[in-house]
Design a protein around this motif. Structure first.
Motif, PDB file in Angstrom:
ATOM      1  N   ARG A  12      29.179  40.387  28.427  1.00 43.91           N
ATOM      2  CA  ARG A  12      29.179  41.165  29.658  1.00 43.91           C
ATOM      3  C   ARG A  12      30.555  41.044  30.312  1.00 43.91           C
ATOM      4  NH1 ARG A  12      24.879  37.700  33.214  1.00 43.91           N
ATOM      5  NH2 ARG A  12      26.318  37.546  34.954  1.00 43.91           N
ATOM      6  N   CYS A  13      30.677  41.573  31.517  1.00 45.67           N
ATOM      7  CA  CYS A  13      32.011  41.583  32.110  1.00 45.67           C
ATOM      8  C   CYS A  13      32.231  40.367  33.023  1.00 45.67           C
ATOM      9  CB  CYS A  13      32.243  42.874  32.868  1.00 45.67           C
ATOM     10  SG  CYS A  13      30.909  43.296  33.988  1.00 45.67           S
ATOM     11  N   GLY A  14      33.440  39.954  33.131  1.00 42.57           N
ATOM     12  CA  GLY A  14      33.817  38.829  33.956  1.00 42.57           C
ATOM     13  C   GLY A  14      35.053  39.171  34.726  1.00 42.57           C
ATOM     14  N   PRO A  15      35.777  38.184  35.252  1.00 42.37           N
ATOM     15  CA  PRO A  15      35.552  36.741  35.090  1.00 42.37           C
ATOM     16  C   PRO A  15      34.439  36.228  36.010  1.00 42.37           C
ATOM     17  CG  PRO A  15      37.513  37.150  36.417  1.00 42.37           C
ATOM     18  CD  PRO A  15      37.014  38.485  35.974  1.00 42.37           C
ATOM     19  N   GLY A  16      34.166  34.941  35.856  1.00 41.38           N
ATOM     20  CA  GLY A  16      33.110  34.328  36.657  1.00 41.38           C
ATOM     21  C   GLY A  16      31.755  34.892  36.286  1.00 41.38           C
ATOM     22  N   ILE A  17      30.875  34.967  37.260  1.00 39.95           N
ATOM     23  CA  ILE A  17      29.564  35.566  37.011  1.00 39.95           C
ATOM     24  C   ILE A  17      29.768  37.041  36.670  1.00 39.95           C
ATOM     25  CG2 ILE A  17      27.403  36.285  38.155  1.00 39.95           C
ATOM     26  CD1 ILE A  17      27.272  33.415  37.413  1.00 39.95           C
ATOM     27  N   GLY A  18      30.817  37.642  37.259  1.00 42.05           N
ATOM     28  CA  GLY A  18      31.194  39.020  36.919  1.00 42.05           C
ATOM     29  C   GLY A  18      30.068  39.986  37.179  1.00 42.05           C
ATOM     30  N   GLY A  19      29.564  40.598  36.124  1.00 45.08           N
ATOM     31  CA  GLY A  19      28.467  41.558  36.267  1.00 45.08           C
ATOM     32  C   GLY A  19      27.699  41.609  34.963  1.00 45.08           C
ATOM     33  N   ILE A  20      26.649  42.417  34.933  1.00 40.24           N
ATOM     34  CA  ILE A  20      25.812  42.449  33.726  1.00 40.24           C
ATOM     35  C   ILE A  20      26.108  43.657  32.848  1.00 40.24           C
ATOM     36  CG2 ILE A  20      23.952  41.100  34.763  1.00 40.24           C
ATOM     37  CD1 ILE A  20      22.424  43.827  35.044  1.00 40.24           C
ATOM     38  N   GLN A  21      27.142  44.408  33.204  1.00 42.54           N
ATOM     39  CA  GLN A  21      27.521  45.554  32.376  1.00 42.54           C
ATOM     40  C   GLN A  21      28.382  45.066  31.201  1.00 42.54           C
ATOM     41  OE1 GLN A  21      25.074  47.308  34.026  1.00 42.54           O
ATOM     42  NE2 GLN A  21      26.280  48.944  33.149  1.00 42.54           N
ATOM     43  N   PRO A  22      28.512  45.883  30.156  1.00 41.06           N
ATOM     44  CA  PRO A  22      29.211  45.410  28.950  1.00 41.06           C
ATOM     45  C   PRO A  22      30.700  45.138  29.169  1.00 41.06           C
ATOM     46  CG  PRO A  22      28.153  47.542  28.579  1.00 41.06           C
ATOM     47  CD  PRO A  22      28.032  47.252  30.024  1.00 41.06           C
ATOM     48  N   GLY A  23      31.239  44.246  28.387  1.00 38.19           N
ATOM     49  CA  GLY A  23      32.664  43.951  28.433  1.00 38.19           C
ATOM     50  C   GLY A  23      33.125  43.364  27.112  1.00 38.19           C
TER      51      GLY A  23
ATOM     52  N   VAL B  67      51.088  52.850  18.498  1.00 46.17           N
ATOM     53  CA  VAL B  67      49.795  52.220  18.189  1.00 46.17           C
ATOM     54  C   VAL B  67      49.141  51.844  19.520  1.00 46.17           C
ATOM     55  CG1 VAL B  67      48.632  50.273  17.057  1.00 46.17           C
ATOM     56  CG2 VAL B  67      50.611  51.359  15.960  1.00 46.17           C
ATOM     57  N   ILE B  68      47.848  52.147  19.619  1.00 48.49           N
ATOM     58  CA  ILE B  68      47.129  51.907  20.882  1.00 48.49           C
ATOM     59  C   ILE B  68      46.015  50.889  20.650  1.00 48.49           C
ATOM     60  CG2 ILE B  68      45.511  52.982  22.522  1.00 48.49           C
ATOM     61  CD1 ILE B  68      47.231  55.563  22.190  1.00 48.49           C
ATOM     62  N   SER B  69      45.924  49.947  21.552  1.00 47.90           N
ATOM     63  CA  SER B  69      44.786  49.033  21.531  1.00 47.90           C
ATOM     64  C   SER B  69      43.810  49.503  22.605  1.00 47.90           C
ATOM     65  CB  SER B  69      45.256  47.603  21.828  1.00 47.90           C
ATOM     66  OG  SER B  69      44.173  46.712  21.680  1.00 47.90           O
ATOM     67  N   ALA B  70      42.616  49.914  22.181  1.00 43.62           N
ATOM     68  CA  ALA B  70      41.611  50.409  23.134  1.00 43.62           C
ATOM     69  C   ALA B  70      40.545  49.328  23.309  1.00 43.62           C
ATOM     70  CB  ALA B  70      40.987  51.703  22.624  1.00 43.62           C
ATOM     71  N   GLU B  71      40.353  48.921  24.544  1.00 48.50           N
ATOM     72  CA  GLU B  71      39.486  47.758  24.783  1.00 48.50           C
ATOM     73  C   GLU B  71      38.758  47.845  26.113  1.00 48.50           C
ATOM     74  OE1 GLU B  71      41.551  43.991  24.424  1.00 48.50           O
ATOM     75  OE2 GLU B  71      43.328  45.018  23.683  1.00 48.50           O
ATOM     76  N   MET B  72      37.671  47.098  26.225  1.00 51.15           N
ATOM     77  CA  MET B  72      37.032  46.874  27.519  1.00 51.15           C
ATOM     78  C   MET B  72      37.472  45.497  28.024  1.00 51.15           C
ATOM     79  SD  MET B  72      33.226  48.526  27.440  1.00 51.15           S
ATOM     80  CE  MET B  72      32.587  47.758  25.964  1.00 51.15           C
ATOM     81  N   SER B  73      38.772  45.337  28.178  1.00 52.32           N
ATOM     82  CA  SER B  73      39.339  44.109  28.741  1.00 52.32           C
ATOM     83  C   SER B  73      40.750  44.470  29.203  1.00 52.32           C
ATOM     84  CB  SER B  73      39.408  42.991  27.704  1.00 52.32           C
ATOM     85  OG  SER B  73      40.528  43.147  26.863  1.00 52.32           O
ATOM     86  N   MET B  74      41.457  43.526  29.751  1.00 54.18           N
ATOM     87  CA  MET B  74      42.810  43.822  30.235  1.00 54.18           C
ATOM     88  C   MET B  74      43.844  43.737  29.112  1.00 54.18           C
ATOM     89  SD  MET B  74      42.423  44.857  33.233  1.00 54.18           S
ATOM     90  CE  MET B  74      44.079  44.963  33.887  1.00 54.18           C
ATOM     91  N   GLY B  75      43.374  43.769  27.881  1.00 48.59           N
ATOM     92  CA  GLY B  75      44.302  43.816  26.761  1.00 48.59           C
ATOM     93  C   GLY B  75      44.323  42.541  25.939  1.00 48.59           C
ATOM     94  N   GLN B  76      43.141  41.911  25.840  1.00 45.00           N
ATOM     95  CA  GLN B  76      43.102  40.641  25.104  1.00 45.00           C
ATOM     96  C   GLN B  76      43.373  40.814  23.612  1.00 45.00           C
ATOM     97  OE1 GLN B  76      39.790  38.113  25.996  1.00 45.00           O
ATOM     98  NE2 GLN B  76      40.070  38.269  28.199  1.00 45.00           N
ATOM     99  N   MET B  77      42.872  41.921  23.028  1.00 45.48           N
ATOM    100  CA  MET B  77      43.105  42.092  21.589  1.00 45.48           C
ATOM    101  C   MET B  77      44.527  42.566  21.312  1.00 45.48           C
ATOM    102  SD  MET B  77      41.064  44.332  18.701  1.00 45.48           S
ATOM    103  CE  MET B  77      41.753  45.906  19.150  1.00 45.48           C
ATOM    104  N   MET B  78      45.184  43.126  22.335  1.00 46.48           N
ATOM    105  CA  MET B  78      46.511  43.707  22.117  1.00 46.48           C
ATOM    106  C   MET B  78      47.493  42.682  21.549  1.00 46.48           C
ATOM    107  SD  MET B  78      48.536  46.355  24.499  1.00 46.48           S
ATOM    108  CE  MET B  78      49.204  45.262  25.699  1.00 46.48           C
ATOM    109  N   GLN B  79      47.280  41.420  21.894  1.00 47.15           N
ATOM    110  CA  GLN B  79      48.159  40.373  21.343  1.00 47.15           C
ATOM    111  C   GLN B  79      48.100  40.358  19.814  1.00 47.15           C
ATOM    112  OE1 GLN B  79      46.994  36.644  23.067  1.00 47.15           O
ATOM    113  NE2 GLN B  79      47.252  37.358  25.160  1.00 47.15           N
ATOM    114  N   ASP B  80      46.872  40.501  19.280  1.00 46.80           N
ATOM    115  CA  ASP B  80      46.715  40.511  17.820  1.00 46.80           C
ATOM    116  C   ASP B  80      47.242  41.820  17.224  1.00 46.80           C
ATOM    117  OD1 ASP B  80      45.730  37.988  17.159  1.00 46.80           O
ATOM    118  OD2 ASP B  80      43.712  38.521  17.820  1.00 46.80           O
ATOM    119  N   VAL B  81      47.043  42.916  17.961  1.00 51.49           N
ATOM    120  CA  VAL B  81      47.563  44.207  17.482  1.00 51.49           C
ATOM    121  C   VAL B  81      49.084  44.104  17.341  1.00 51.49           C
ATOM    122  CG1 VAL B  81      47.831  46.668  18.033  1.00 51.49           C
ATOM    123  CG2 VAL B  81      45.643  45.530  18.450  1.00 51.49           C
TER     124      VAL B  81
END
Lengths: 238, 362
Positions: free
Chosen positions: B107-118, B308-322
Motif C-alpha cells: 500500500r502507500c506510505g510513508p508511515g501508516i500512509g493509506g490503504i490504496q496501492p503503492g 528511457v522512462i521508469s514508470a512507478e507508483m513511488s517517487m522513483g525508487q526503481m529508477m536507480q536500478d533502471v
C-alpha cells in the motif's frame, strides 16, 4: 429485455446479499440507476431512489465510491459518515442511513458486504425489514465458493441464518469480469435455476455486462435481464 | 482438466500457496491483504494445515522461523508497514537459511500512509531493512495468473535455496478479480519424511543420526561467521545468475522504452498501444524479478531510442536500478504517481509524449 414494470413491482426496500465478490455492488448500482431512470420513474409510485451501503467489512469497491455518478443520476447515497469513502477502514455507518428506510416515498436498495459476515449489519436495522422488503441473493457460479450446488446453498442458508431474513430470490450474476461470455450467463442461469428449485426461491434477474454482451444472445433465459455498466471496471480505467 | 475460476488476488495467492504445499501460515491483519489470513484460516485446516493469527507481524515472522526450521513449508503475508516490522526476522531467516515464502500486498506510505496501492516499498523489498549481509529474491507479478504461478513456484524454490522468497504484489493485484487457472496440488512432505528430504531441519537428529541438527543465526567466532556469510553469498551469486526474469516488448526499434513492474506494467502496456496509434514506438521492459534485477534487458535498447522512462507508483525508487541498467547510454526520466494515486494509461501516454518532445525525440 428488462421488464421495467416487473422491477417496479419489487417491494420498496430491496436488500442485496451474496458471496464475497459475487457482484452485489455492481448489481445494486445498476438496479438503482434503472429505478432512477425516467422510464421506470414514469410508472413508479416512488419519487425518490436511494442506495444504502452497509458494507463495512471491505473498504474497496463499495457503492459509496460511486456516489458522484449515482447522485448525478438522481440516486441518493447513504453510507459512511466520514466522507472518506475510499480510504476509511472504520466499520462505522452514518445515522442518516435510516432516512431512506423511513421515507415511504423513497425506493431503497440496501447493498451489504460479502458473505454472512457482511450481511450481519442488517440486524441493527431489522425493524425496518419486517414488511415491504425483498431480499435478493446475488450468485456467481464462476466463484470458487459458490460454483457447486452445496456451496451456493450453504452460503444462502448462512446469510438467512445470521440475518433472520428470508431470501426471496436469486440474481444470476455469473461472470468472468471483462472476459464474460454469453455462455457464462447461460450456464449460470441453469445453475441458479437448480438452486431456486432446491431452495424454493424465484430467479429474479440475469445480469449481463452491457458493453460485452448483446442481450439478444441471452433472451431465452428465465428471469428478467438486467444490464450492468461495469461501473468499477470503467471507473478505474478513466 | 482444470477450469478457470474467478478469484480475488488475495484468495488466488492463498490458494496457490496451499496447492504449492504450504501447511503453515502465520499472519496479522492489515489492509489490503486481509483476505489472505481469512482464506488461510478456513482453507488450511481442510488440508491438514495450521493457521495461527500472530499477535504482531514480528511474532508472525518468528513463527515462520520456527516452523520453517522444523522443516514445514511456510507462507507469511502482510502489507507495507507490516512488512517493515518483519525486517529483523528476514535477516534472521536468511542467516539461518530457513525457507519461507513471504508476500507483500503493498500500500502507500510513508508511515501508516493509506490503504490504496503503492510501489514505494521497492527498496524495502529489494534492499531490505534487516541487518547484515543478506539477500532475498523478489518477484513481482503483473496479473493474478502470474501471481499464482510465482507463489506456487516460490514454495519449492524457497526450499531449494534454503532462503526466503519474496513476492511483491501491490494492493491493486490483491484486491482485483480475474479468471485464473489454479495449478494441481503438490504432494506435501509428510512429517515423517522431513528428516530425509530436509536433513538440515530440526527433527531431533540429522538424517544419519550422528549429531543434533542446529539452525543458527548466531556465530560465536568471527572466522566462522565470515565463512558462513561467504557461503551465503555463493548461493546469492548463483541466484543472481539463474533467477533473472523479465518481459521485453518492442525494445529493439523503440523511440522510447518504458520500464515498469507489477500493475503499472499492465497500465504501461495500454499506454504503449495508445502511443502506437499516434505512430510513436514505445517498448517495455518489465522486470519480473526485482532482485536479481534484469539489468541485461537494457542492453537490448538500440541507438534508435531517445529516452528511457521508469514508470512507478513511488517517487522513483526503481529508477536507480533502471539507471544502473542503462549505464548512461540514454537519458532516464520518471513518470510516477504516489500517495495511492494510480496512473492511467492515457496519463502515461501523454507524459511519455511530452518527455519525448523534451528530449528531442519527436
Amino acid at each position: 429485455m428488462t421488464n421495467t414494470r416487473f422491477i417496479d413491482k419489487l417491494k420498496r426496500k430491496i436488500i442485496v446479499v451474496g458471496h464475497y465478490g459475487s457482484g452485489k455492488t455492481e448489481f445494486s448500482v445498476s438496479l438503482a440507476m434503472l429505478f432512477a431512470s425516467a422510464k421506470v420513474q414514469k410508472h413508479s409510485n416512488f419519487n425518490e431512489c436511494a442506495i444504502v451501503d452497509l458494507d463495512i467489512i471491505n473498504p474497496y469497491f463499495r457503492s459509496r465510491e460511486m456516489k458522484e455518478i449515482l447522485e448525478q443520476h438522481g440516486v441518493h447515497v447513504f453510507g459512511s459518515a466520514f466522507n472518506a469513502e475510499v480510504t476509511a477502514e472504520l466499520p462505522a455507518l452514518s445515522a442518516n442511513v435510516r432516512a431512506p428506510l423511513e421515507n415511504e416515498s423513497c425506493r431503497v436498495i440496501i447493498d451489504t458486504g460479502g458473505n454472512d459476515s457482511g450481511a450481519l449489519p442488517l440486524n441493527q436495522f431489522s425493524k425496518y425489514f419486517a414488511d415491504d422488503t425483498t431480499v435478493l441473493a446475488v450468485l456467481n457460479a464462476n466463484r470458487p465458493g459458490t460454483s457447486n450446488i452445496e456451496g451456493a446453498i450453504e452460503h444462502i442458508k448462512a446469510i438467512e441464518q445470521i440475518t433472520n431474513l428470508q431470501i426471496a430470490g436469486i440474481v444470476n450474476n455469473t461472470h468472468m469480469m471483462q472476459h464474460t461470455t454469453a455462455a457464462d450467463i447461460i450456464s449460470g442461469n441453469a445453475f441458479c435455476e437448480k438452486i431456486c428449485k432446491l431452495t424454493k426461491k424465484k430467479l429474479y434477474f440475469n445480469c449481463y455486462p452491457k458493453t460485452l454482451i448483446n442481450p439478444s444472445e441471452i433472451t431465452m433465459l428465465s428471469g428478467n435481464l438486467i444490464p450492468l455498466g461495469l461501473c468499477f471496471h470503467n471507473k478505474h480505467k478513466k | 482438466m482444470n477450469k478457470k475460476v474467478l478469484m480475488k488476488g488475495n484468495e488466488a495467492f492463498s490458494e496457490a500457496a496451499i496447492r504449492g504445499g504450504c501447511r503453515y501460515y502465520f499472519g496479522y491483519p492489515i489492509t489490503p491483504q486481509n483476505e489472505i489470513p481469512e482464506y488461510m484460516s478456513h482453507q488450511l485446516p481442510k488440508v491438514g494445515g495450521h493457521f495461527i493469527q500472530a499477535e504482531s507481524e514480528l511474532a508472525a515472522v518468528y513463527m515462520a522461523y520456527g516452523a520453517g526450521a522444523a522443516g514445514g513449508r511456510v507462507f507469511i503475508t502482510s502489507s507495507s508497514p507490516g512488512i517493515a516490522l518483519m525486517q529483523e526476522g528476514f535477516s534472521f531467516l536468511c542467516s539461518a537459511e530457513v525457507p519461507t515464502v513471504c508476500l507483500t500486498v503493498s500500500r502507500c506510505g510513508p508511515g501508516i500512509g493509506g490503504i490504496q496501492p503503492g510501489q514505494a516499498d521497492y527498496l524495502q523489498a529489494t534492499r531490505g531493512g534487516g541487518n547484515g549481509d543478506y539477500k532475498i529474491p523478489v518477484f513481482a507479478p503483473e496479473n493474478l495468473q502470474e501471481g499464482v504461478d510465482l507463489v506456487y513456484e516460490a514454495m519449492e524454490l524457497s526450499d531449494e535455496l534454503r532462503n526466503p522468497i519474496f513476492i511483491f504484489a501491490d494492493g491493486l493485484l490483491g484486491q482485483m478479480m480475474e479468471p485464473v487457472l489454479l495449478p494441481e496440488s503438490r504432494e506435501v512432505i509428510c512429517p515423517s519424511n522431513i528428516r530425509t528430504q530436509k536433513p538440515w531441519a530440526l527433527t531431533g537428529y540429522g538424517a544419519d543420526d550422528s549429531q543434533r541438527n542446529r539452525v543458527l543465526s548466531l556465530r560465536m567466532y568471527p572466522e566462522e561467521l565470515e565463512q558462513h556469510v561467504e557461503k551465503l553469498f555463493k548461493k546469492y551469486d548463483k541466484a543472481e545468475k539463474e533467477l533473472v526474469r523479465y518481459e521485453a516488448i518492442g525494445v529493439e526499434d523503440a523511440d522510447v522504452v518504458i520500464a515498469a513492474f507489477g500493475s503499472v506494467a499492465r497500465i504501461a502496456k495500454e499506454a504503449i498501444e495508445i502511443l502506437a496509434a499516434q505512430n510513436i514506438k514505445a517498448g517495455l521492459i518489465r522486470p519480473i524479478s526485482l532482485w536479481p534485477y534484469p539489468y541485461e534487458a537494457f542492453d537490448m535498447i538500440t541507438d534508435k531510442t531517445k529516452v528511457v522512462i521508469s514508470a512507478e507508483m513511488s517517487m522513483g525508487q526503481m529508477m536507480q536500478d533502471v539507471k544502473l541498467g542503462v549505464r548512461d547510454r540514454f537519458p532516464v526520466r520518471l513518470i510516477n504517481r504516489t500517495g495511492g494515486m494510480i496512473p492511467t494509461s492515457i496519463e502515461i501516454a501523454e507524459r511519455t509524449k511530452k518527455i519525448l518532445e523534451e528530449t528531442g525525440g519527436q
